[in-house]
Write an enzyme that holds these catalytic residues in place. Structure first.
Site, PDB file in Angstrom:
ATOM      1  N   LYS A   3       5.592   4.018  20.899  1.00  0.00           N
ATOM      2  CA  LYS A   3       4.851   2.885  20.315  1.00  0.00           C
ATOM      3  C   LYS A   3       4.994   2.895  18.796  1.00  0.00           C
ATOM      4  O   LYS A   3       5.147   1.835  18.179  1.00  0.00           O
ATOM      5  CB  LYS A   3       3.361   2.965  20.685  1.00  0.00           C
ATOM      6  CG  LYS A   3       3.096   2.757  22.175  1.00  0.00           C
ATOM      7  CD  LYS A   3       2.576   1.361  22.459  1.00  0.00           C
ATOM      8  CE  LYS A   3       2.802   0.924  23.899  1.00  0.00           C
ATOM      9  NZ  LYS A   3       2.007   1.667  24.878  1.00  0.00           N
ATOM     10  N   LYS A  36      11.500   2.079  31.387  1.00  0.00           N
ATOM     11  CA  LYS A  36      10.568   1.676  32.419  1.00  0.00           C
ATOM     12  C   LYS A  36      10.220   0.199  32.289  1.00  0.00           C
ATOM     13  O   LYS A  36      10.362  -0.392  31.227  1.00  0.00           O
ATOM     14  CB  LYS A  36       9.297   2.516  32.314  1.00  0.00           C
ATOM     15  CG  LYS A  36       8.538   2.324  31.012  1.00  0.00           C
ATOM     16  CD  LYS A  36       7.159   2.987  31.037  1.00  0.00           C
ATOM     17  CE  LYS A  36       6.457   2.816  29.699  1.00  0.00           C
ATOM     18  NZ  LYS A  36       5.118   3.349  29.629  1.00  0.00           N
ATOM     19  N   LYS A  81       5.124  -4.179  29.779  1.00  0.00           N
ATOM     20  CA  LYS A  81       4.716  -5.513  29.354  1.00  0.00           C
ATOM     21  C   LYS A  81       5.068  -5.753  27.903  1.00  0.00           C
ATOM     22  O   LYS A  81       5.166  -6.876  27.463  1.00  0.00           O
ATOM     23  CB  LYS A  81       3.200  -5.684  29.456  1.00  0.00           C
ATOM     24  CG  LYS A  81       2.616  -5.143  30.705  1.00  0.00           C
ATOM     25  CD  LYS A  81       1.135  -5.478  30.790  1.00  0.00           C
ATOM     26  CE  LYS A  81       0.355  -4.255  31.219  1.00  0.00           C
ATOM     27  NZ  LYS A  81      -0.937  -4.515  31.790  1.00  0.00           N
TER      28      LYS A  81
END
Ligand code: TRP
Length: 331
Positions: free
Chosen positions: A111, A194, A197
């Site tokens: 992130k 993976k 969203k």
């Protein structure tokens, strides 16, 4: 009876990764365990959603949980922010969480790379909040996908640290859980990593996607130029498509395309068409239920309220115990 806790961050619609990582296990576990399932709305604050989106996203995850078969009569279904005890325990547990170990967490590093302008303290301590979600209900098992394994390991570390620091045997160590032998990883459509969203929507197939959207996304999924020798190993992108096929299609369909691949006469277009139709067949009943439930605000509100009441009983008790153990409150 063992206790189960799991949640999903409310950052948009749920995708196949959420379904196979968590929801499918959760639906089955309801019959066998004391289950707590929740919408992790506080976790979604790391990306500063607009207030109206925040509300809408919480409702959407509740609707999707219900449509997928999470049953408030068989489990406790609630929203994280309705349990204020979680926030207080989070503050307390933050004192036992060290910067160095938090900075080494893979999801944090990912992130931080993707949102370099917003590496806030909440993002860093995400695993602490998640640990609190789990331990506040004294969970034994946590149904999650492979990507959450490290967070569970950290939860166990915090449990051990708390118990040893205060010389108690209070919290116990939870395990990541899947009915299969291994935790599941649902790949994305962009050839790597993976399903998620945060990648702008094209990497994930949502349970809410209309058939046309699913066809479009699958037809655009990354492939390669095809195998050159019989029985070659698959590139990541192709492996991902086969992984999805394995999940939604019949075994003979998978075998059919495996054979074609191994004989170098596979047409990825055909595989994708089949994959798209099988996904549509799989998600359509869920989508229809979601559409029906979306209008029933009163029903959703009631469920939310009942769930919070139930979840707070245990959460309150845990927080009281902890306050005593660490001396905030006299015994
Ligand atoms: N981190 C999880 C995810 O991104 C969501 C989550 C938050 C969670 N708290 C949890 C999952 C507690 C299981 C238990 O999917």
């Amino acid at each position: 009876m063992e206790t189960v806790v799991s949640g999903i961050r409310s950052t948009g619609n749920l995708h196949l990764g959420n379904y196979f990582g968590m929801i499918r296990q959760a639906v089955r576990m309801q019959a066998e365990y004391n289950c707590y399932f929740f919408v992790a709305d506080l976790h979604s604050l790391t990306t500063h959603p607009k207030p109206l989106d925040f509300q809408q996203n919480v409702k959407q995850v509740l609707v999707e949980f219900l449509a997928c078969g999470i049953d408030p009569d068989k489990c406790t279904l609630y929203v994280q922010s309705d349990i204020p005890e979680i926030s207080e325990l989070y503050l307390i547990m933050n004192m036992l969480a060290y910067k160095g170990e938090l900075e080494r967490v893979v999801t944090f590093k990912d992130k931080a790379r993707k949102q370099p302008d917003n590496i806030n303290a909440g993002l860093l301590t995400y695993p602490v909040l998640m640990a609190v979600d789990i331990i506040i209900q004294h969970a034994d098992k946590v149904p999650v996908g492979k990507d959450q394994e490290q967070h569970l390991e950290m939860t166990r570390n915090y449990v051990k640290r708390f118990n040893s620091m205060y010389g108690v045997n209070y919290f116990h160590e939870p395990l990541a859980f899947n009915y299969e032998k291994n935790l599941i990883k649902i790949p994305g459509l962009d050839g790597s990593g993976k399903m998620g969203k945060s990648e702008g929507g094209k990497n994930a197939v949502y349970l809410m996607d209309k058939p046309e959207q699913i066809r479009n996304k699958i037809m655009r999924a990354v492939t390669d130029s095809g195998p050159e020798k019989p029985n070659s190993t698959k590139t990541d992108a192709i492996q991902n498509l086969f992984a999805l096929l394995n999940i939604v299609s019949k075994p003979d369909t998978v075998q059919f395309f495996e054979n074609q691949y191994n004989h170098c006469n596979i047409r990825y277009g055909d595989l994708k068409k089949q994959l798209a139709e099988d996904i549509i067949k799989f998600t359509t009943p869920f989508r229809e239920k979601m559409e029906a439930l979306s209008d029933d605000d009163l029903y959703i509100q009631n469920i939310r309220k009942q769930g919070a009441e139930k979840a707070r009983i245990t959460a309150r008790k845990t927080l009281e115990d902890v306050r005593e153990i660490i001396g905030i409150k006299a015994k």
